[in-house]
Design an enzyme around this catalytic site. Structure first.
Site, PDB file in Angstrom:
ATOM      1  CG  HIS A  40      -4.739  -3.221  -8.540  1.00 48.72           C
ATOM      2  ND1 HIS A  40      -3.326  -2.372  -8.745  1.00 48.72           N
ATOM      3  CD2 HIS A  40      -4.483  -3.825  -7.330  1.00 48.72           C
ATOM      4  CE1 HIS A  40      -2.825  -2.321  -7.678  1.00 48.72           C
ATOM      5  NE2 HIS A  40      -3.239  -3.236  -6.886  1.00 48.72           N
ATOM      6  CE  LYS A  41      -9.847  -8.294 -12.934  1.00 46.49           C
ATOM      7  NZ  LYS A  41     -10.847  -9.279 -13.036  1.00 46.49           N
ATOM      8  CE  LYS A  42     -14.656   2.471  -8.898  1.00 49.86           C
ATOM      9  NZ  LYS A  42     -16.148   2.472  -9.295  1.00 49.86           N
ATOM     10  NE  ARG A  68      -6.088  -3.336 -15.166  1.00 46.34           N
ATOM     11  CZ  ARG A  68      -6.112  -4.365 -14.413  1.00 46.34           C
ATOM     12  NH1 ARG A  68      -5.556  -4.006 -13.090  1.00 46.34           N
ATOM     13  NH2 ARG A  68      -6.635  -5.441 -14.555  1.00 46.34           N
ATOM     14  N   GLY A 121       1.939   2.875  -2.802  1.00 48.36           N
ATOM     15  CA  GLY A 121       1.254   3.710  -3.853  1.00 48.36           C
ATOM     16  C   GLY A 121       2.058   3.331  -5.090  1.00 48.36           C
ATOM     17  CE  LYS A 122       4.416  -2.620  -4.307  1.00 52.11           C
ATOM     18  NZ  LYS A 122       3.264  -2.383  -3.057  1.00 52.11           N
ATOM     19  CB  SER A 123      -0.129  -0.556  -8.090  1.00 53.71           C
ATOM     20  OG  SER A 123       0.389  -1.849  -7.895  1.00 53.71           O
ATOM     21  CE  LYS A 159      -4.051  -2.044   0.265  1.00 53.14           C
ATOM     22  NZ  LYS A 159      -4.635  -2.028  -1.025  1.00 53.14           N
TER      23      LYS A 159
END
Length: 163
Positions: free
Chosen positions: A51-53, A55, A12-14, A10
């Protein structure tokens, strides 16, 4: 261009990696999702859905849990999220198998943004599989840092460029 974002859970890397991948291309980049969604882990399913939402329609999603060399092609931009799950999915493989995949990815003329969880700063785990995972994370992290043009450490949503 090959780029690595690493940090804790958590951190913030993604989000930062997604922004970087989008900035590297005029076309829609590919999001290589490495999570093995076959486990009945409801909390992880929520994380995947988040994650899907985040992007939404910005990426073309490819799911590949074990062999990244099968899906990455020249002249494209990829976000591989995350290398930690890829390591976990390949825990039964030898270290050299993983290194060889990274060496093959390095040769592909494409943009790749890698995401890696930093798990190597704690104590040595008691059980064999956890030790192997932590050790491989450190070894693969070093390999990625070597082959990447840019390396960013992420803490609390802030990136620090190391290379």
């Amino acid at each position: 261009m090959k780029i690595l974002y690493f940090g804790g859970q958590k951190s913030g890397k993604s989000s930062l990696a997604e922004k970087k991948a989008l900035a590297l291309t005029k076309n829609k980049p590919f999001y290589v999702a490495t999570y093995n969604n076959s486990y009945d882990d409801k909390e992880m399913h929520k994380r995947v859905d988040k994650h899907k939402k985040s992007r939404e329609d910005s990426f073309i999603t490819i799911e590949e849990q074990r062999d990244l060399t099968k899906v990455l092609k020249p002249n494209q931009t990829y976000l591989v999220d995350c290398i930690s799950m890829w390591i976990f999915n390949n825990l039964d493989e030898e270290e050299q198998y993983l290194k060889t995949q990274l060496e093959e990815l390095e040769k592909i003329d494409c943009n790749i943004v890698f995401v890696l969880n930093e798990v190597t700063s704690g104590v040595i785990p008691f059980d064999k599989d956890s030790r192997k995972f932590v050790d491989l994370t450190g070894i693969i992290g070093q390999k990625l840092a070597k082959i990447c043009d840019e390396v960013y450490e992420v803490k609390f949503g802030l990136e620090s460029r190391l290379k």
